[in-house]
Design a protein around this motif. Structure first.
Motif, mmCIF file in Angstrom:
data_model
loop_
_atom_site.group_PDB
_atom_site.id
_atom_site.type_symbol
_atom_site.label_atom_id
_atom_site.label_comp_id
_atom_site.label_asym_id
_atom_site.label_seq_id
_atom_site.Cartn_x
_atom_site.Cartn_y
_atom_site.Cartn_z
ATOM 1 N N GLY A 276 0.800 -1.290 -0.066
ATOM 2 C CA GLY A 276 -0.032 0.073 -0.019
ATOM 3 C C GLY A 276 1.041 1.275 0.085
ATOM 4 O O GLY A 276 0.181 2.453 -0.457
ATOM 5 N N ARG A 277 1.869 1.118 0.303
ATOM 6 C CA ARG A 277 3.100 2.361 0.503
ATOM 7 C C ARG A 277 3.830 2.312 -0.584
ATOM 8 O O ARG A 277 4.692 3.455 -0.661
ATOM 9 C CB ARG A 277 3.607 2.397 1.875
ATOM 10 N N ALA A 278 4.265 1.391 -1.082
ATOM 11 C CA ALA A 278 5.361 1.254 -2.059
ATOM 12 C C ALA A 278 5.058 1.556 -3.450
ATOM 13 O O ALA A 278 4.015 1.299 -4.056
ATOM 14 C CB ALA A 278 5.917 -0.236 -2.068
ATOM 15 N N ASN A 279 6.112 2.116 -4.261
ATOM 16 C CA ASN A 279 5.889 2.091 -5.675
ATOM 17 C C ASN A 279 7.158 1.374 -6.406
ATOM 18 O O ASN A 279 8.068 1.335 -5.984
ATOM 19 C CB ASN A 279 6.565 3.613 -5.976
ATOM 20 N N LEU A 280 6.387 0.090 -6.731
ATOM 21 C CA LEU A 280 6.938 -1.127 -7.198
ATOM 22 C C LEU A 280 8.310 -0.710 -8.199
ATOM 23 O O LEU A 280 9.425 -1.156 -8.077
ATOM 24 C CB LEU A 280 6.231 -2.264 -7.739
ATOM 25 N N ALA A 281 7.858 0.073 -9.277
ATOM 26 C CA ALA A 281 8.938 0.468 -10.319
ATOM 27 C C ALA A 281 10.130 1.225 -9.625
ATOM 28 O O ALA A 281 11.161 0.847 -9.966
ATOM 29 C CB ALA A 281 8.250 1.309 -11.363
ATOM 30 N N MET A 282 9.718 1.944 -8.949
ATOM 31 C CA MET A 282 10.825 2.817 -8.024
ATOM 32 C C MET A 282 11.669 2.072 -7.184
ATOM 33 O O MET A 282 12.827 2.316 -7.196
ATOM 34 C CB MET A 282 10.324 4.128 -7.329
ATOM 35 N N ALA A 283 11.048 1.225 -6.430
ATOM 36 C CA ALA A 283 11.723 0.182 -5.509
ATOM 37 C C ALA A 283 12.791 -0.816 -6.211
ATOM 38 O O ALA A 283 13.953 -0.857 -5.795
ATOM 39 C CB ALA A 283 10.773 -0.542 -4.680
ATOM 40 N N ARG A 284 12.177 -0.941 -7.434
ATOM 41 C CA ARG A 284 13.301 -1.963 -8.214
ATOM 42 C C ARG A 284 14.321 -1.050 -8.873
ATOM 43 O O ARG A 284 15.378 -1.692 -8.878
ATOM 44 C CB ARG A 284 12.429 -2.453 -9.424
ATOM 45 N N HIS A 285 13.895 -0.084 -9.228
ATOM 46 C CA HIS A 285 15.222 0.944 -9.767
ATOM 47 C C HIS A 285 16.143 1.366 -8.660
ATOM 48 O O HIS A 285 17.344 1.189 -8.865
ATOM 49 C CB HIS A 285 14.426 2.124 -10.406
ATOM 50 N N GLN A 286 15.377 1.602 -7.490
ATOM 51 C CA GLN A 286 16.535 1.976 -6.289
ATOM 52 C C GLN A 286 17.468 0.842 -5.627
ATOM 53 O O GLN A 286 18.500 1.096 -5.851
ATOM 54 C CB GLN A 286 15.480 2.560 -5.270
ATOM 55 N N LEU A 287 16.598 -0.363 -5.788
ATOM 56 C CA LEU A 287 17.306 -1.752 -5.523
ATOM 57 C C LEU A 287 18.621 -1.964 -6.543
ATOM 58 O O LEU A 287 19.700 -2.388 -6.153
ATOM 59 C CB LEU A 287 16.265 -2.726 -5.192
ATOM 60 N N ARG A 288 18.555 -1.785 -7.737
ATOM 61 C CA ARG A 288 19.352 -1.903 -8.722
ATOM 62 C C ARG A 288 20.579 -0.929 -8.498
ATOM 63 O O ARG A 288 21.698 -1.449 -8.441
ATOM 64 C CB ARG A 288 18.817 -1.667 -10.156
ATOM 65 N N GLY A 289 20.334 0.326 -8.180
ATOM 66 C CA GLY A 289 21.324 1.188 -7.832
ATOM 67 C C GLY A 289 22.196 0.693 -6.341
ATOM 68 O O GLY A 289 23.352 0.753 -6.387
ATOM 69 N N ILE A 290 21.519 0.472 -5.680
ATOM 70 C CA ILE A 290 21.948 -0.163 -4.322
ATOM 71 C C ILE A 290 22.956 -1.315 -4.719
ATOM 72 O O ILE A 290 24.233 -1.526 -4.125
ATOM 73 C CB ILE A 290 21.001 -0.528 -3.275
ATOM 74 N N GLU A 291 22.479 -2.088 -5.372
ATOM 75 C CA GLU A 291 23.246 -3.349 -5.667
ATOM 76 C C GLU A 291 24.578 -3.207 -6.388
ATOM 77 O O GLU A 291 25.555 -3.478 -6.196
ATOM 78 C CB GLU A 291 22.300 -4.573 -6.508
ATOM 79 N N GLU A 292 24.415 -2.177 -7.242
ATOM 80 C CA GLU A 292 25.566 -1.794 -8.155
ATOM 81 C C GLU A 292 26.627 -1.061 -7.120
ATOM 82 O O GLU A 292 28.012 -1.175 -7.532
ATOM 83 C CB GLU A 292 25.110 -0.700 -9.222
ATOM 84 N N ARG A 293 26.276 -0.423 -6.141
ATOM 85 C CA ARG A 293 27.358 0.398 -5.308
ATOM 86 C C ARG A 293 27.871 -0.786 -4.007
ATOM 87 O O ARG A 293 28.807 -0.099 -3.506
ATOM 88 C CB ARG A 293 26.713 1.563 -4.603
ATOM 89 N N LEU A 294 26.992 -1.736 -3.770
ATOM 90 C CA LEU A 294 27.624 -2.349 -2.755
ATOM 91 C C LEU A 294 28.977 -3.156 -2.817
ATOM 92 O O LEU A 294 28.849 -4.032 -3.819
ATOM 93 C CB LEU A 294 26.472 -3.576 -2.426
ATOM 94 N N GLU A 295 29.568 -3.145 -2.065
ATOM 95 C CA GLU A 295 31.121 -3.853 -2.010
ATOM 96 C C GLU A 295 30.838 -4.714 -0.874
ATOM 97 O O GLU A 295 30.853 -4.452 0.342
ATOM 98 C CB GLU A 295 32.159 -2.829 -1.707
#
Length: 123
Positions: free
Chosen positions: A103-122
């Motif tokens: 009810g509170r999430a924007n699925l497309a934005m969440a997937r986009h943000q998660l992709r960025g987090i995954e790319e930066r994680l060491e």
């Protein structure tokens, strides 16, 4: 490059986030978690979602698919669960897990943000 604690905090800053984990799918163990609740045990989720990833990888192998999993989405009546295998160096055999309030999430934005987090994680 971000460390695990920063990445978990970034995951929990995504609108609707309920819980986040970085999981080793060889062992099913969560290497780090943040959030969760009595109704969302992140250790149990890590182990269970490990089986989801392993099953999908076996199926892809059986089908001869030469592709990679970008993410796996599980849609519940009140939640989204996103499983994102890590592809960067040092991340082989790991996945990000994010549970969201539907009810509170924007699925497309969440997937986009998660992709960025995954790319930066060491790891």
């Amino acid at each position: 490059m971000a460390n695990m604690d920063i990445s978990l905090k970034e995951m929990m800053s995504i609108d609707g986030a309920l819980g986040a984990a970085v999981v080793d799918y060889g062992s099913g163990m969560a290497l780090g978690t943040l959030g969760g609740s009595k109704d969302l045990d992140l250790q149990v989720a890590a182990a269970g979602n490990t089986e989801v990833i392993k099953a999908k990888l076996r199926t892809m192998d059986s089908l001869g698919l030469q592709d990679a999993i970008e993410d796996v989405l599980i849609t519940l009546s009140g939640q989204y669960h996103i499983i994102r295998p890590m592809t960067g160096r040092g991340g082989k055999g790991l996945f990000l897990y994010l549970a969201l309030d539907r009810g509170r999430a924007n699925l497309a934005m969440a997937r986009h943000q998660l992709r960025g987090i995954e790319e930066r994680l060491e790891v």
